[in-house]
Design a protein around this motif. Structure first.
Motif, PDB file in Angstrom:
ATOM      1  N   ILE A  59       3.941   5.469  -5.964  1.00  0.00           N
ATOM      2  CA  ILE A  59       3.875   5.426  -7.420  1.00  0.00           C
ATOM      3  C   ILE A  59       2.807   6.366  -7.956  1.00  0.00           C
ATOM      4  O   ILE A  59       3.020   7.095  -8.928  1.00  0.00           O
ATOM      5  N   HIS A  60       1.642   6.378  -7.313  1.00  0.00           N
ATOM      6  CA  HIS A  60       0.518   7.160  -7.819  1.00  0.00           C
ATOM      7  C   HIS A  60       0.754   8.659  -7.754  1.00  0.00           C
ATOM      8  O   HIS A  60       0.091   9.416  -8.453  1.00  0.00           O
ATOM      9  N   GLY A  61       1.702   9.086  -6.952  1.00  0.00           N
ATOM     10  CA  GLY A  61       1.957  10.511  -6.849  1.00  0.00           C
ATOM     11  C   GLY A  61       3.007  11.020  -7.821  1.00  0.00           C
ATOM     12  O   GLY A  61       3.421  12.173  -7.721  1.00  0.00           O
ATOM     13  N   ILE A  62       3.426  10.181  -8.773  1.00  0.00           N
ATOM     14  CA  ILE A  62       4.533  10.540  -9.658  1.00  0.00           C
ATOM     15  C   ILE A  62       4.078  10.576 -11.111  1.00  0.00           C
ATOM     16  O   ILE A  62       3.563   9.588 -11.643  1.00  0.00           O
ATOM     17  N   GLU A  63       4.259  11.732 -11.755  1.00  0.00           N
ATOM     18  CA  GLU A  63       3.929  11.874 -13.168  1.00  0.00           C
ATOM     19  C   GLU A  63       4.897  11.049 -14.016  1.00  0.00           C
ATOM     20  O   GLU A  63       6.098  11.034 -13.793  1.00  0.00           O
ATOM     21  N   GLY A  64       4.343  10.324 -14.987  1.00  0.00           N
ATOM     22  CA  GLY A  64       5.180   9.539 -15.886  1.00  0.00           C
ATOM     23  C   GLY A  64       5.432   8.120 -15.432  1.00  0.00           C
ATOM     24  O   GLY A  64       6.273   7.427 -16.013  1.00  0.00           O
ATOM     25  N   VAL A  65       4.699   7.661 -14.415  1.00  0.00           N
ATOM     26  CA  VAL A  65       4.925   6.312 -13.887  1.00  0.00           C
ATOM     27  C   VAL A  65       3.613   5.539 -13.815  1.00  0.00           C
ATOM     28  O   VAL A  65       2.649   5.976 -13.174  1.00  0.00           O
ATOM     29  N   LYS A  66       3.572   4.405 -14.481  1.00  0.00           N
ATOM     30  CA  LYS A  66       2.479   3.451 -14.346  1.00  0.00           C
ATOM     31  C   LYS A  66       3.109   2.090 -14.092  1.00  0.00           C
ATOM     32  O   LYS A  66       3.856   1.584 -14.941  1.00  0.00           O
ATOM     33  N   ILE A  67       2.840   1.504 -12.942  1.00  0.00           N
ATOM     34  CA  ILE A  67       3.376   0.184 -12.620  1.00  0.00           C
ATOM     35  C   ILE A  67       2.278  -0.634 -11.952  1.00  0.00           C
ATOM     36  O   ILE A  67       1.699  -0.209 -10.955  1.00  0.00           O
ATOM     37  N   GLU A  68       1.985  -1.788 -12.524  1.00  0.00           N
ATOM     38  CA  GLU A  68       0.978  -2.673 -11.946  1.00  0.00           C
ATOM     39  C   GLU A  68       1.549  -3.316 -10.681  1.00  0.00           C
ATOM     40  O   GLU A  68       2.640  -3.889 -10.717  1.00  0.00           O
ATOM     41  N   THR A  69       0.819  -3.205  -9.578  1.00  0.00           N
ATOM     42  CA  THR A  69       1.307  -3.731  -8.301  1.00  0.00           C
ATOM     43  C   THR A  69       0.557  -4.975  -7.830  1.00  0.00           C
ATOM     44  O   THR A  69       0.953  -5.593  -6.844  1.00  0.00           O
ATOM     45  N   GLU A 114       0.828  -1.201   0.000  1.00  0.00           N
ATOM     46  CA  GLU A 114       0.000   0.000   0.000  1.00  0.00           C
ATOM     47  C   GLU A 114       0.866   1.256   0.000  1.00  0.00           C
ATOM     48  O   GLU A 114       0.547   2.238  -0.679  1.00  0.00           O
ATOM     49  N   GLU A 115       1.947   1.248   0.746  1.00  0.00           N
ATOM     50  CA  GLU A 115       2.855   2.393   0.747  1.00  0.00           C
ATOM     51  C   GLU A 115       3.499   2.560  -0.626  1.00  0.00           C
ATOM     52  O   GLU A 115       3.689   3.690  -1.099  1.00  0.00           O
ATOM     53  N   ALA A 116       3.841   1.449  -1.260  1.00  0.00           N
ATOM     54  CA  ALA A 116       4.432   1.515  -2.598  1.00  0.00           C
ATOM     55  C   ALA A 116       3.444   2.086  -3.607  1.00  0.00           C
ATOM     56  O   ALA A 116       3.807   2.883  -4.471  1.00  0.00           O
TER      57      ALA A 116
END
Length: 258
Positions: A239-249, A233-235
């Protein structure tokens, strides 16, 4: 999927001076379980010049090696064959595109990081710890694909650990400039249901990281690198607060399509 801070560390260890690679892998799945793997790699001219400086005799790096790309098919699982490859060249840089075909997605052995299936200039392997996708496909109406991924690994927090210093952060910024990496799957039909966080039309994105966008906010980049999430959840919040990043968790993604 690894949290972003671990992915960054892996990129630095793998690519070194060649951090500005641009890589994309798209798996295209047909309703019968067969399909293709399409990969592209582009290397900006500045990075090629860096490679040349350290190459024996200052020989220009060999970006396109069709024989090596053909051999890569044997490492992708049973039933994978080489289809075609072509060299790509522009004012921005050089690279290649390659297409492989597979007969059964259940037998694929594909790493989460597209760079690990490719080779850099001169045949340098983009190695590292392997984190393969595991595919489970059932044909039908709808067809169902489940993709399992290794759980994220979290580095234990150490009291008083302030993270990288400013000099290290500046070095990381330079090394990550222009780096872009994309990993996705496209299904032959309309997705009727999926728990994937990033899906649009027939496409599910596992990773889409554009470091030029990440580096556009130096303060946020610094906070991201120094962060040490201890839970998934912390990860996710990081990730969600960063422009230019999409990573499936999610540890497992399910896709229904017809």
């Amino acid at each position: 999927m690894k949290p972003l801070c671990l992915i960054l560390a892996a990129f630095l260890a793998i690519f070194g001076l060649a951090g500005c690679f641009q890589m994309e892998r798209v798996i295209k799945l047909k309703p019968d379980g067969s399909g293709t793997i399409e990969e592209t790699m582009m290397i900006p001219k500045a990075a090629l010049a860096d490679f040349q400086k350290f190459a024996p005799g200052n020989k220009p790096p060999d970006v396109f090696d069709e024989d090596r790309l053909k051999q890569a098919a044997g490492k992708m699982g049973e039933g994978v064959t080489f289809v075609s490859a072509k060299k790509m060249s522009s004012d921005a840089g050089e690279g290649f595109s390659v297409v492989y075909a597979f007969t059964d997605i259940n037998k694929l052995k594909i790493d989460q990081n597209p760079g690990d299936s490719m080779s850099g200039p001169g045949g340098t392997p983009q190695g590292g710890k392997k984190d393969p996708f595991v595919f489970h496909f059932t044909p039908g109406q709808p067809a169902v694909l489940r993709i399992s991924m290794p759980p994220p690994q979290f580095k234990p927090a150490k009291p008083g650990d302030a993270g990288p210093d400013d000099a290290t952060l500046r070095m990381m910024q330079q090394m990550l400039k222009d780096l872009k990496i994309v990993s996705a799957i496209e299904v032959g039909g309309a997705i009727s249901e999926s728990n994937a966080e990033y899906h649009d039309g027939s496409r599910v994105t596992f990773m889409d990281v554009d470091f030029n966008k990440v580096l556009a906010d130096p303060a946020k980049f610094k906070a991201m690198i120094k962060a040490n999430p201890q839970t998934i959840e912390e990860a996710k919040k990081l990730i969600h607060g960063i422009e230019g990043v999409k990573i499936e968790t999610a540890p497992e993604v399910t896709i229904q399509f017809q």
